[in-house]
Design a protein around this motif. Structure first.
Motif, short mmCIF file in Angstrom:
data_model
loop_
_atom_site.label_atom_id
_atom_site.label_comp_id
_atom_site.label_asym_id
_atom_site.label_seq_id
_atom_site.Cartn_x
_atom_site.Cartn_y
_atom_site.Cartn_z
N TYR A 403 0.86 -1.20 0.00
CA TYR A 403 0.00 0.00 0.00
C TYR A 403 0.89 1.25 0.00
O TYR A 403 0.75 2.14 -0.84
N ASN A 404 1.83 1.31 0.96
CA ASN A 404 2.69 2.49 1.07
C ASN A 404 3.58 2.64 -0.16
O ASN A 404 3.81 3.74 -0.64
N GLU A 405 4.07 1.52 -0.67
CA GLU A 405 4.94 1.59 -1.84
C GLU A 405 4.17 2.12 -3.05
O GLU A 405 4.66 2.96 -3.80
N THR A 406 2.94 1.63 -3.23
CA THR A 406 2.14 2.11 -4.37
C THR A 406 1.84 3.61 -4.20
O THR A 406 1.92 4.38 -5.16
N MET A 407 1.53 4.01 -2.97
CA MET A 407 1.24 5.43 -2.71
C MET A 407 2.41 6.31 -3.12
O MET A 407 2.22 7.38 -3.68
N TYR A 408 3.63 5.83 -2.80
CA TYR A 408 4.81 6.68 -3.04
C TYR A 408 5.64 6.23 -4.23
O TYR A 408 6.81 6.52 -4.34
N TYR A 409 5.01 5.47 -5.12
CA TYR A 409 5.61 5.11 -6.41
C TYR A 409 6.84 4.21 -6.29
O TYR A 409 7.85 4.42 -6.95
N TRP A 410 6.74 3.23 -5.41
CA TRP A 410 7.74 2.17 -5.38
C TRP A 410 7.07 0.92 -5.92
O TRP A 410 5.91 0.63 -5.58
N ARG A 411 7.77 0.16 -6.76
CA ARG A 411 7.17 -1.04 -7.34
C ARG A 411 7.99 -2.27 -6.96
O ARG A 411 9.06 -2.51 -7.52
N PRO A 412 7.49 -3.07 -6.02
CA PRO A 412 8.25 -4.26 -5.64
C PRO A 412 8.08 -5.40 -6.65
O PRO A 412 7.00 -5.60 -7.21
N PHE A 448 -2.72 -1.80 -6.74
CA PHE A 448 -1.40 -2.15 -6.20
C PHE A 448 -0.45 -2.48 -7.33
O PHE A 448 -0.79 -3.23 -8.24
N GLU A 449 0.73 -1.90 -7.24
CA GLU A 449 1.73 -2.07 -8.30
C GLU A 449 2.80 -3.04 -7.78
O GLU A 449 3.60 -2.69 -6.91
N PHE A 450 2.79 -4.25 -8.30
CA PHE A 450 3.82 -5.22 -7.90
C PHE A 450 3.81 -6.37 -8.90
O PHE A 450 2.84 -6.56 -9.62
N THR A 451 4.92 -7.09 -8.94
CA THR A 451 4.92 -8.35 -9.68
C THR A 451 5.24 -9.45 -8.67
O THR A 451 5.76 -9.17 -7.59
N ILE A 452 4.91 -10.67 -9.01
CA ILE A 452 5.27 -11.77 -8.12
C ILE A 452 5.71 -12.98 -8.94
O ILE A 452 5.03 -13.39 -9.88
N THR A 453 6.88 -13.48 -8.62
CA THR A 453 7.44 -14.63 -9.35
C THR A 453 7.53 -15.82 -8.41
O THR A 453 8.20 -15.74 -7.38
#
Ligand code: SF4
Length: 559
Positions: A403-412, A448-453
């Protein structure tokens, strides 16, 4: 005369169209990615000077180069492009040194494809290694040059021991060598290995994950104590540009996850001045981005209980981002609990890094599981300074972090493991629920901005202690793969074109292939899952009745 020829692993020299995650393309089985698609997606050949010396090389090779340059003159050393090796391998060459990461395709990402598709163990990484070795061996035939292989992937030769002879490798070096490389090369040249400095053998792990030396004449290593590692003052700044604008900011971690070898190495932080010097060197190579390598950025000069050191982190990032010509800076790896617990710090870092809708800060993160039980069992400190229980469940910590990463434009870019020791069906269902919830969540209006492998757990230590033996994925493990690839396909559709680089046609091609590839992969995994008895409709929705609450989950206590 070129006394020492340094050669990078081919798969580390291409730009992979600068598309996030495409660097993992060589992990795919060679029979499933046609040559034409592979050669297009791997992008441009690495640029070199007219004589064949690489203008840009992987960071590991640049480290070897600068270590040797501390004792030997420039004319003795060449960092060569693969197809220009004939210009350097001559009668008087004494060592051809190759650095590799995953030569035989036993790394976790490569193995995860093997676990999924079965069949022949021959990924693109291995195919590329084959052709590199064939080229080198043809050129050195009848000459005195010895072939020495090093880098993080050399453990694979301890597993597939017959490959050492197959590739005609003279010696394999295991470990960090910044401080002793000139000694090592001189001793190899003279066939006079000093046994007070090096042992013949490779590191293995016993049942208690303690390191032991396995004797073997073809391997050399430095032992296990702190003297087996260079001090930070013996890690000089690189002198020529590194691939992708990489620079190393620290070594070691210390968090103590039980499947991770990095944690066993001593912690060393490189001086900011050295880091800046390397960023400037990379700028010379055309990299306007600084990629700060670390296995755990939030551990940089950390405080008690692994609390992040906000002051030092802000100092590091602002010094790097403040270098004239640098437009983008991001770390390689970091835990999720810190973005979860320190949103204010994350926001300040985003301000320093100028993060925004057109400048997402990528970071790789091992979330590994959705299960509290497994998280506590295998990585009990990964949540610190948060605690599973008093500060929420592991899934809530992960959710808040994204949530916080998406808010502040971090993409895990997450990894999730299947096959961890002690894993149960319930643990896997927890992971499925976590992926579904994250995939259906929003930070404000932004999904939510993320990828998962998904990865198959290959604990390096244990694989060294036992033979690799894999019986395929269970139904629930396949379901974890399915929900992960479902989310990846969604991200590929959403971001495929936006994140491609190059002119319109290249972006359209890469974007379409990524998007099509994402859907194709999903359909393939779905077929395998259905065949194994996975109830796809149930799995798609598993863990989702709470969608509404997810949107409004309270910020964790530390925030
Ligand atoms: S936090 Fe990451 S680098 Fe550190 S021990 Fe755990 S897995 Fe390894």
């Amino acid at each position: 005369m070129t006394r020492f020829v340094l050669v990078p692993d081919t798969t580390l020299t291409y730009d992979y169209r600068s598309f996030p995650l495409l660097d993992f393309l060589p992990c795919a089985p060679s029979r499933m990615v046609p040559d034409k698609i592979y050669y297009f997606l791997r992008g441009r050949s690495p640029p070199h000077k007219p004589n064949g010396e690489l203008l840009v090389a992987p960071y590991s090779i640049r480290r070897l180069e600068v270590s040797l340059r501390r004792r030997f003159p420039e004319r003795d050393i060449a960092v060569s492009a693969e197809d220009m090796l004939q210009n350097f391998i001559k009668d008087d060459t004494s060592i051809i040194a190759v650095s590799t990461m995953d030569p035989l395709g036993l790394g976790p990402t490569t193995m995860s494809y093997y676990a999924l598709f079965g069949g022949e163990l021959y990924a693109w990484v291995w195919k590329e290694w084959d052709s590199l070795m064939a080229r080198i061996n043809a050129l050195r035939r009848g000459k005195k040059a010895k072939l020495v292989v090093g880098g993080p992937g050399v453990w694979e030769f301890a597993i597939m021991r017959d490959m050492v002879e197959k590739y005609n490798i003279d010696l394999i070096f295991e470990g960090e060598a910044d401080d002793i490389l000139p000694d090592l090369f001189e001793q190899i040249e003279e066939d006079a290995i000093d046994s007070s400095m090096f042992s013949h053998g490779h590191l293995a792990f016993d049942e208690n994950f303690r390191r032991v030396l396995q004797k073997d004449d073809k391997f050399l290593s430095r032992g296990v104590g702190t003297s087996a590692y260079p001090k930070v003052e013996d890690i000089p700044p690189i002198i020529n540009p590194a691939q992708k604008g990489m620079t190393e900011i620290m070594r070691g971690c210390g968090v103590g996850c039980d499947f991770c070898e990095v944690t066993l190495r001593p912690l060393r932080y490189r001086p900011v001045e050295d880091i800046k010097q390397e960023v400037r060197v990379n700028l010379r190579g055309g990299f306007e981005n600084a990629w700060l390598h670390t296995d755990e950025i939030w551990g940089y000069k950390h405080g008690k209980m692994f609390e992040p050191n906000e002051e030092e982190l802000l100092h590091l990032f602002s010094e790097v981002q403040g270098i004239k010509g640098i437009h983008h800076t991001n770390p390689t790896h970091g835990r999720i609990s810190i973005p979860a617990a320190y949103p204010e710090m994350l926001k300040k870092l985003s301000d320093v890094l100028d993060a925004g809708p057109h400048n997402w800060i990528g970071i790789q993160t091992g979330v590994e599981t959705g299960s509290d039980r497994l998280a506590k069992m295998h990585m009990p400190n990964k949540t610190l300074p948060l605690r599973i229980g008093p500060d929420g469940s592991w899934q809530e910590i992960v959710w808040q972090g994204v949530y916080n990463e998406t808010m502040y434009y971090w993409r895990p870019a997450f990894t999730a493991q299947v096959g961890q020791e002690g894993e149960t069906v319930e643990d896997l269902m927890d992971t499925i629920a976590m992926v579904n919830r994250l995939s259906n969540s929003y930070a404000g209006q932004r999904p939510f901005e993320f990828t998962i492998t998904p990865l198959v757990n290959v604990p390096l230590g244990r694989i060294k202690a036992k033979k690799f033996n894999f019986g395929g994925l269970t139904k629930e493990q396949l379901a974890v793969y399915y929900v992960s690839y479902r989310h990846l396909a969604k991200m590929a559709r959403r971001d495929g074109y936006r994140d491609s680089r190059g002119n319109f046609f290249v972006r359209a091609s890469v974007g379409s292939i990524i998007s099509f590839g994402g859907s194709l992969m999903l359909r393939t995994v779905e077929k395998l899952a259905v065949k194994a008895g996975v109830d796809i409709e149930k799995i798609k929705r598993y863990g989702l009745p709470h969608t509404k609450e997810i949107r409004t989950l309270a910020t964790l206590t530390r925030a």
